[in-house]
Design a protein around this motif. Sequence first.
Motif, PDB file in Angstrom:
ATOM      1  N   ASP A 173       0.878  -1.159   0.000  1.00 47.73           N
ATOM      2  CA  ASP A 173       0.000   0.000   0.000  1.00 47.73           C
ATOM      3  C   ASP A 173       0.923   1.218   0.000  1.00 47.73           C
ATOM      4  N   TYR A 174       1.290   1.672  -1.195  1.00 46.41           N
ATOM      5  CA  TYR A 174       2.294   2.727  -1.327  1.00 46.41           C
ATOM      6  C   TYR A 174       1.831   4.051  -0.721  1.00 46.41           C
ATOM      7  N   ASP A 175       0.541   4.320  -0.726  1.00 44.85           N
ATOM      8  CA  ASP A 175       0.049   5.548  -0.098  1.00 44.85           C
ATOM      9  C   ASP A 175       0.281   5.511   1.410  1.00 44.85           C
ATOM     10  N   ALA A 176       0.007   4.371   2.026  1.00 41.64           N
ATOM     11  CA  ALA A 176       0.223   4.229   3.469  1.00 41.64           C
ATOM     12  C   ALA A 176       1.714   4.284   3.799  1.00 41.64           C
ATOM     13  N   LEU A 177       2.549   3.638   2.982  1.00 41.78           N
ATOM     14  CA  LEU A 177       4.000   3.698   3.194  1.00 41.78           C
ATOM     15  C   LEU A 177       4.492   5.133   3.039  1.00 41.78           C
TER      16      LEU A 177
END
Length: 178
Positions: A140-144
């Motif tokens: 989940d690149y947005d969360a990372l």
Amino acid sequence: QYALKHCKNLGKTNVILQDAGGWMSYKKDCDKLRLDHVEVKTNDGLIITKELEKFSEDSVLLITSSVGYFALQDMDDIQETCKKQGILLINDASGSLGEKEAKTGDIIIGSFNKWKPVDFGSGGFIASDFEIESEWAELDYDALHEKLINLPNRMDFLYDQANKVKKDLSNYNILHKE
């Protein structure tokens, strides 16, 4: 393990590990890949760069740039010595993300597991100018990205907590007090 596999493919046969402040998994990874490993003498986990002069271009130095999450290595001095000796430097920067020490090495690796500065819960990274074969999982690149953006605040929190612990322990003999 991917970083070590890459080093083996480059012809490196010997992995230098710090005698304190590293991870037990390093030895297991070396054994899995049938790479010899030897411990280098440290000052309570901090590399004594003169000790690296015993090694040559068949070697890889795999160290944590934040020893036990309580002291930072002199990565500039270590890198300079490694270059002089022809030693490839793998910097496990899991504990030093957000610090200048995390930016030094031929290969930089890090974990995003729970309790790390970037406590994403799982995953990690390999950074290098080399092309390194590895498996990639969907994240989940947005969360990372949010975790990475928040890293300065998290580091402030962690340093604040560390200072409280140091104050509580001020009457005791503490390694690398600074």
